[in-house]
Write a protein that holds these residues in place. Structure first.
Motif, PDB file in Angstrom:
ATOM      1  N   LEU A 104       0.865  -1.218  -0.076  1.00  0.00           N
ATOM      2  CA  LEU A 104      -0.123   0.004  -0.085  1.00  0.00           C
ATOM      3  C   LEU A 104       0.954   1.256   0.013  1.00  0.00           C
ATOM      4  O   LEU A 104       0.538   2.278  -0.700  1.00  0.00           O
ATOM      5  CB  LEU A 104      -0.837  -0.046   1.289  1.00  0.00           C
ATOM      6  N   PHE A 107       2.115   1.694  -3.451  1.00  0.00           N
ATOM      7  CA  PHE A 107       0.796   2.280  -4.050  1.00  0.00           C
ATOM      8  C   PHE A 107       0.685   3.794  -3.839  1.00  0.00           C
ATOM      9  O   PHE A 107       0.083   4.421  -4.843  1.00  0.00           O
ATOM     10  CB  PHE A 107      -0.585   1.387  -3.958  1.00  0.00           C
ATOM     11  N   THR A 108       0.567   4.279  -2.500  1.00  0.00           N
ATOM     12  CA  THR A 108       0.286   5.412  -2.487  1.00  0.00           C
ATOM     13  C   THR A 108       1.177   6.479  -2.615  1.00  0.00           C
ATOM     14  O   THR A 108       1.114   7.648  -3.265  1.00  0.00           O
ATOM     15  CB  THR A 108       0.220   5.662  -0.830  1.00  0.00           C
ATOM     16  N   LEU A 109       2.659   5.934  -2.568  1.00  0.00           N
ATOM     17  CA  LEU A 109       3.771   6.970  -2.718  1.00  0.00           C
ATOM     18  C   LEU A 109       3.948   7.258  -4.210  1.00  0.00           C
ATOM     19  O   LEU A 109       4.355   8.230  -4.654  1.00  0.00           O
ATOM     20  CB  LEU A 109       4.891   6.634  -1.876  1.00  0.00           C
ATOM     21  N   LYS A 110       3.802   6.199  -4.967  1.00  0.00           N
ATOM     22  CA  LYS A 110       4.032   6.093  -6.708  1.00  0.00           C
ATOM     23  C   LYS A 110       3.017   6.734  -7.313  1.00  0.00           C
ATOM     24  O   LYS A 110       3.373   6.686  -8.558  1.00  0.00           O
ATOM     25  CB  LYS A 110       4.848   4.815  -6.904  1.00  0.00           C
ATOM     26  N   GLY A 111       1.941   6.951  -6.751  1.00  0.00           N
ATOM     27  CA  GLY A 111       0.899   7.196  -7.785  1.00  0.00           C
ATOM     28  C   GLY A 111       1.054   8.518  -8.443  1.00  0.00           C
ATOM     29  O   GLY A 111       1.248   9.737  -7.470  1.00  0.00           O
ATOM     30  N   ARG A 112       0.998   8.353  -9.729  1.00  0.00           N
ATOM     31  CA  ARG A 112       1.627   9.810 -10.174  1.00  0.00           C
ATOM     32  C   ARG A 112       0.592  10.119 -11.440  1.00  0.00           C
ATOM     33  O   ARG A 112       0.106   9.238 -11.890  1.00  0.00           O
ATOM     34  CB  ARG A 112       2.911   9.671 -10.795  1.00  0.00           C
TER      35      ARG A 112
END
Lengths: 167, 102
Positions: A104, A107-112
């Motif tokens: 997660l 998923f959260t940090l790499k959402g661009r």
């Protein structure tokens, strides 16, 4: 101001979600679920998905939580004594939790986003957009979902029927 | 009117999902486990709506529409199964659901 609304709904939702897990009483947990769903509906409104926020309140908060409360009161679930967990179960839970957190976080940090969000009113804000999509591109899924609901109804009737003669 | 970033929404969604997952792992009451499952489903819909909003498409929104329908069906069947189980065993604790063990 707008950020304050987001922060309010976000923290409200997370706190109520924690309440579901932490509450010993099933009725209180169901109430926490209800509040949590209201918070998520608020976030949907912040995302301009007004129809989905309304449907979430109607279907989830209205029907699903009411059903949960019915069943909780019908079953009268007293916990009783629960045996201690085995070491294997504890280790597996820890491993699964660590994996989930890692997944997660990425998923959260790499959402661009390639481009900033389009200005102006959102596509999802109007009912017309939903109607157009549902009755053109997604017509077959709509019919399949209707069929699923019919099958569900029959299945629930079969499941909750009293078994004749203990058969 | 949109100020919070996509990552903020994704973080909330991930947090809700993790809390639901934790509930499934630590609670023993089948009903509460089922509520936590619903929480995980709602968390995923939040991510879908956020992606849909920030990308300016309708796909995520329509998908959430279908998820809501299927979730309603799932809850009905799941609760019916729990009630049927309770009739047989007089309990809904997961530790007592072990007919397929051994």
């Amino acid at each position: 101001m707008a950020n304050f609304v987001f922060l309010f709904f976000a923290s409200f939702t997370v706190i109520c979600a924690a309440g579901i897990v932490l509450n010993r009483n099933a009725v209180n947990a169901a109430m926490c679920l209800l509040l949590c769903l209201v918070g998520v509906a608020g976030l949907f409104v912040r995302l301009d998905a007004f129809l989905l926020a309304f449907l979430l309140l109607l279907v989830y908060a209205g029907a699903v939580v009411a059903l949960f409360l019915f069943i909780v009161m019908l079953l009268d679930t007293k916990g009783g004594t629960t045996p201690a967990r085995s070491a294997v179960a504890k280790a597996a839970s820890l491993g699964a939790g660590a994996l989930l957190v890692a997944g997660l976080a990425s998923f959260t940090l790499k959402g661009r986003l390639a481009a900033p969000p389009p200005a102006g009113p959102a596509v999802g804000a109007s009912l017309k957009a939903y109607a157009y999509e549902l009755f053109t591109l997604y017509l077959l899924p709509v019919e399949v979902v209707g069929f699923i609901l019919l099958i569900t109804m029959i299945g629930v009737i079969v499941l909750s029927r009293k078994e004749a003669g203990g058969a | 009117m949109i100020t919070a970033t996509l990552n903020a929404y994704l973080a909330i969604s991930a947090l809700l999902f993790a809390i639901g997952f934790l509930g499934v792992l630590v609670r023993r009451d089948t009903l509460i486990i089922f509520m936590c499952l619903e929480l995980m489903l709602v968390a995923s819909t939040l991510a879908l709506v956020a992606f849909s909003r920030f990308n300016g498409t309708m796909d995520g929104n329509v998908f959430v529409f279908f998820i809501l329908t299927v979730a309603a069906a799932e809850v009905a069947v799941g609760l019916a199964i729990i009630v049927a189980f309770f009739r047989k065993r007089q309990t809904v604790q997961v530790d007592h659901i072990d007919a397929l063990k051994n």
